[in-house]
Design an enzyme around this catalytic site. Structure first.
Site, mmCIF file in Angstrom:
data_model
loop_
_atom_site.group_PDB
_atom_site.id
_atom_site.type_symbol
_atom_site.label_atom_id
_atom_site.label_comp_id
_atom_site.label_asym_id
_atom_site.label_seq_id
_atom_site.Cartn_x
_atom_site.Cartn_y
_atom_site.Cartn_z
ATOM 1 N N ASP A 83 -7.684 3.373 8.315
ATOM 2 C CA ASP A 83 -6.604 2.666 8.990
ATOM 3 C C ASP A 83 -6.390 3.312 10.345
ATOM 4 O O ASP A 83 -6.635 4.498 10.502
ATOM 5 C CB ASP A 83 -5.301 2.811 8.198
ATOM 6 C CG ASP A 83 -5.264 1.897 6.999
ATOM 7 O OD1 ASP A 83 -6.080 0.965 6.959
ATOM 8 O OD2 ASP A 83 -4.425 2.130 6.109
ATOM 9 N N ASP A 94 -2.570 1.828 2.223
ATOM 10 C CA ASP A 94 -1.231 2.261 1.818
ATOM 11 C C ASP A 94 -0.438 1.173 1.100
ATOM 12 O O ASP A 94 0.358 1.453 0.227
ATOM 13 C CB ASP A 94 -0.443 2.789 3.022
ATOM 14 C CG ASP A 94 -0.471 1.836 4.199
ATOM 15 O OD1 ASP A 94 -0.936 0.690 4.033
ATOM 16 O OD2 ASP A 94 -0.030 2.229 5.292
ATOM 17 N N ASP A 141 -3.494 -3.417 -0.499
ATOM 18 C CA ASP A 141 -4.685 -2.608 -0.221
ATOM 19 C C ASP A 141 -5.360 -2.162 -1.520
ATOM 20 O O ASP A 141 -6.498 -1.700 -1.507
ATOM 21 C CB ASP A 141 -4.310 -1.342 0.563
ATOM 22 C CG ASP A 141 -4.043 -1.647 2.028
ATOM 23 O OD1 ASP A 141 -4.542 -2.690 2.508
ATOM 24 O OD2 ASP A 141 -3.347 -0.863 2.685
#
Ligand code: ADP
Ligand code: MG
Length: 906
Positions: free
Chosen positions: A332, A634, A638
């Protein structure tokens, strides 16, 4: 207590707690005394004794015990009273079992400590302040905040709820999330599954938000009463352990075969059948690497501990191995590669850049602050333990929440627009929550005039702009036009290019009842207001970590919901991106068939404007292209990608419980560099396991070779059963473990990733093990021959070899015993590196040095103390004999150093 029959106010009164300040510290302490910790009592542990017994369940150990029994019987039948052999065998086995239990306990303890580190936490209101505490510290009466993606930490009565849905399948078996409603009061007989105004410990909040007051904790909760454990950590075997078990079986069977051959060979040579039997069994016990799986487990758990110190918590043991094989890390952007310390840098109305306190800015900030869930607490109120009712602005405040929103609320507060006061003036009627797939969020507030409501939407510009039909220009509202769209897009691009994260704000006023409208109709026909550009600088250590990955043959890939240009700007700065052709957006991904994606996936380094669903496709495509993928995440959505990835990494700080549960590893500091540190550890652990295997197997082969050759040439057996057991179960085990904690080689991140499924014996390790085993065997045999040739009883020694068998080779055996054990201790140092030992510093592994000293000391004691010497059938050695023994024992270092110089391997 039937909490569901009470209103929330009655419940609060009953529990003696205030909804706006929560419990006081004193009250928490008192309640904890009464109710205890909020934990479910763990399953009964196996007792120490039963674990000790379990150590004896190994097949070969059983055989050995039977052999000891036979030896005992044989002595009795022969009318002898010498029982040293069976006693010493049992003693050595027991010592080995104690060592085993100690190691096992240590490994278990460290894993337990880890599971505490990654234990769930709860958001709680105490003394007027909101904070995050471990769920185990909750007490009845605590006010808790419930958020999507997290577990309900205790049984609780709802005080407020927004769009709240809870998956209670682990409690009620109901597979669909049930919607919850704080306002309801229910009749007494309502079943647990239908109590809409309650939430229950272990429930998973699948949508929405709420607050609640804790009614029961620990074993008093509904789950507690069912006494069902949610966390049953079944020990799993890692792929490596499974492979090793297979290898171990093959090695075991071959060792057994050789022992059988040795037995018959010995009997053929007219050795006493019983002695030959004991020797063969001891040899089999020695040579079969039954200790390997245990050693690997210990190494993995020690490695897991080291990783925890570097903020990487391993949830699933196999991940330790997979880490060493990782070839792609998909990370990310926000918070992992960047600092997640967002600050508002620019505010833009359609007319251009606005100063922070311009009229347009104030409206943009007011609306974005209202449409945020970051919370503002005034410290003054916290100290007094009361709600701030004063009209004076709280000069001394703290803002908590999601960084993007914290930045917005902070910026508003900076111009005197305090969120807690704004919220009072504009209470919230409804909220459509933000998620990374929608990329927008909406709130509804009553208009002060009394008729109608204000709808505020904030989100990514490309999502928001198509939903705007009008635009606010100064005091006027105009129809949206192509011209404005072009201008706004240009503003957006200019901010994105400078690495700013952009949030657009729009609104509308409606007269219909908002509660009755669909999400879609609420979020359309909006009036465009402006944009906010936020800065989120890259983490300084991330750049270094990306570089390390490049050298280590690991590709770093950025995945983000942000705009392609924002992402590219940061990726270039970090050294991830080298050209615009390496960027792809979620839209382009959607348009690409999966086969095509698999072919081209290696080309891309930045995936921008993607939704969580794209992550699964990205993982699968990389895997299809033969890569081993680590992926961060997170949010709730996901979880599938984290599961699909070879190494799912969840965020410890910002991650939801769902993500953490799906992950193999948790990054306690949300930091990209932590993944890289974990990869380094993973590679180190793999190396160390190889070192231990190398050591143990070459030692075992040495013993077999020594005895086999001796018997083949008609010599007496150079080593006796108890001696073999001593060496294998005592003096070999400490160095093997010490090798497992060798610090990773300096150049470990300059090598290619470990090919998954690669054999432990690749790169010539198998051959090295065999050759070095022969070397050890030859040295012990040499010691034996020197001993009997020059020091043992003269008589028959002048004759040819076969007659040596009649000699009583006590000194030869003692020397062989000492050389076998000591040469292996020296040889252990050779494992440490493929390069010269002197390049990495011979004493740099302190634990190995300590193991060496302890074992060498024990070995010398066993020979020199008369009582022990008698037990082990050895005799004291003269200084000359010790000197020869010592020289032979050091030789492996010289020989292997020479080999490393002449025929270096990778
Ligand atoms: P990231 O991968 O950076 O975490 P997100 O999915 O969180 O991406 O965000 C994607 C886009 O959604 C951002 O570029 C921003 O425009 C918008 N956004 C992010 N957070 C919020 C929020 N709390 N409310 C509204 N919009 C948001
Ligand atoms: Mg985000």
């Amino acid at each position: 207590m039937n909490w569901h029959t009470l209103t929330s106010n009655e419940a609060l009164r009953e529990l003696d707690t205030a909804p706006d300040t929560g419990l006081s510290a004193a009250s928490v302490t008192a309640r904890e005394k009464t109710w205890g910790k909020n934990v479910l009592e763990a399953k009964k542990k196996r007792s120490l004794f039963s674990r000790f017994l379990a150590q004896f369940s190994d097949f070969m150990i059983l055989i050995l015990i039977i052999a000891a029994g036979i030896s005992f019987l044989a002595s009795v039948l022969n009318g002898q009273t010498d029982f040293t052999d069976p006693i010493i065998i049992l003693a050595i086995i027991s010592l080995n079992a104690i060592l085993g239990v100690l190691q096992e306990t240590k490994a278990e303890k460290s894993l337990e400590a880890l599971s505490k580190l990654s234990a769930p936490s709860a958001q709680v209101l105490r003394d007027g302040a909101r904070s995050v505490i471990p769920s185990r510290n909750l007490v009845p009466g605590d006010i808790i905040f419930l958020e999507a993606g997290h577990y309900v930490p205790a049984d609780a009565r709802l005080i407020s709820s927004i769009d709240l849905c809870v998956d209670e399948s682990s409690l009620t078996g109901e597979s669909h999330p049930v919607s919850k409603e704080a306002a309801a009061t229910l009749p007494e007989g309502t079943q647990t599954a239908d109590r809409r105004n309650m939430v229950y410990s272990s429930g998973l909040i699948s949508r929405g938000r709420g607050t609640a007051v804790v009614t029961a904790t620990g074993m008093n909760t509904e789950v507690g009463q069912i006494a069902r454990l949610i966390l049953t950590d079944e020990p799993v075997q890692t792929p490596l352990q499974k492979r090793l078990e297979g290898t171990g079986k093959i090695l075991g069977i071959s060792a057994l075969a050789i022992c059988v051959v040795i037995f018959f060979l010995g009997v053929l040579r007219q050795r006493p059948v019983f002695d030959m039997f004991m020797t063969s069994v001891s040899l089999a016990v020695a040579a079969i690497p039954e200790g390997l799986p245990a050693i690997v487990t210990i190494m993995l758990s020690l490695g897991v501990q080291r990783m925890a110190r570097k903020h990487a918590i391993i949830r699933k043991l196999p991940a330790v191995e997979t880490l060493g094989s990782a070839t792609v890390i998909c990370s990310d952007k926000t918070g992992t590669l960047t600092q997640n310390k967002m600050t508002v840098a620019e505010i833009l109305s359609p007319q251009g850049l606005e100063s922070a306190d311009s009229r347009a800015s104030r409206q943009i900030l007011t609306y974005s602050s209202l449409c945020s869930n970051a919370a503002m607490t005034s410290h003054a109120a916290r100290r007094r333990g009361i709600r701030s009712r004063s009209q004076t602005p709280p000069a001394d405040y703290e803002i908590t929440g999601e960084p993007t929103e914290t930045a917005l609320v902070e910026a508003a507060a900076g111009t005197g627009l305090y969120k807690n006061e704004l919220d009072k003036a504009w209470p919230r009627l409804r909220e459509i929550v933000f998620d990374s797939a929608r990329k927008r969020m909406t709130t509804v507030h009553p208009l002060p005039s009394g008729n109608g409501q204000l709808v505020i939407t904030k989100g990514a510009l490309d999502v928001l702009l198509p939903r705007c039909t009008r635009i606010r220009i100064g005091e006027k509202i105009a129809a949206m036009s192509e011209l404005y769209i072009t201008r706004i897009n240009r503003q957006n691009l200019s901010m994105a290019k400078r690495a700013l994260r952009v949030i657009a704000v729009a609104y509308k006023e409606i007269t219909e009842n908002a509660a009755a409208l669909t999400e879609d109709s609420l979020e359309s026909g909006l009036i465009y207001l402006g944009m906010i550009g936020m800065m989120d600088p890259p983490r300084p250590e991330a750049k270094e970590a990306v570089l390390v990955c490049n050298q280590a043959g690991i590709r770093t890939v950025m995945i983000t919901g942000d705009h392609a240009l924002t992402a590219s700007a940061i990726a270039s700065e970090l050294g991830i991106l080298s050209g615009p052709e390496e960027v792809i957006t979620g839209k382009e991904l959607d348009g690409m068939p999966f086969e095509k994606l698999c072919e081209s996936i290696r080309r891309y380094r930045v995936f921008a404007r993607v939704s969580p669903e794209h992550k699964v496709r990205i993982v699968k495509a990389f895997q299809n292209a033969g890569e081993v993928v680590a992926m961060t995440g997170d949010g709730v959505n996901d979880a599938p990608a984290l599961k699909a990835a070879d190494i799912g990494c969840a965020m410890g700080l910002s991650g939801t419980d769902v993500a953490k549960n799906a992950a193999d590893m948790i990054l306690m500091d949300d930091n990209f560099a932590t993944i890289v540190a974990a990869v380094r550890e993973g590679r180190g652990i793999y190396d160390n396991i190889r070192k231990s295997i190398h050591f143990l197997l070459s030692s075992n082969i040495g013993e077999i070779m020594c005895i086999f050759t001796a018997i083949l040439f008609g010599l007496p057996s150079p080593l006796l059963a108890v001696q073999l057991l001593w060496v294998n179960l005592v003096t070999d085990s400490l160095p093997a473990i010490a090798l497992g904690v060798d610090p990773p080689a300096k150049d470990i991140m300059e090598k290619k990733p470990i090919a998954p499924g690669r054999s432990m014996f690749s790169d010539g390790l198998g051959i090295r093990i065999a050759l070095e085993g022969m070397m050890i065997g030859a040295l012990a045999l040499l010691a034996f021959i020197i001993g009997i040739r020059f020091f043992d009883l003269p008589g028959p020694l002048s004759q040819s070899l076969p007659e040596l068998s009649s000699a009583s080779p006590e000194i030869g055996r003692t020397m062989a015993f000492a050389v076998l054990s000591l040469s292996q201790l020296f040889h252990a140092f050779n494992m440490r590196s493929a390069h010269s030992l002197f390049r990495i510093g011979p004493f740099s592994n302190k634990k190995l040095c300590l193991a060496f000293l302890i074992c060498a000391f024990l070995q010398i004691v066993v020979i020199s103390v008369p009582v022990l010497a008698e037990i082990f059938r050895v005799v004291p050695l003269s200084p000359v004999q010790w000197l020869i023994t010592f020289v032979l024992s050091v030789l492996p270092i010289g020989i292997v150093e020479l080999q490393k110089k002449l025929a270096p391997s990778s």
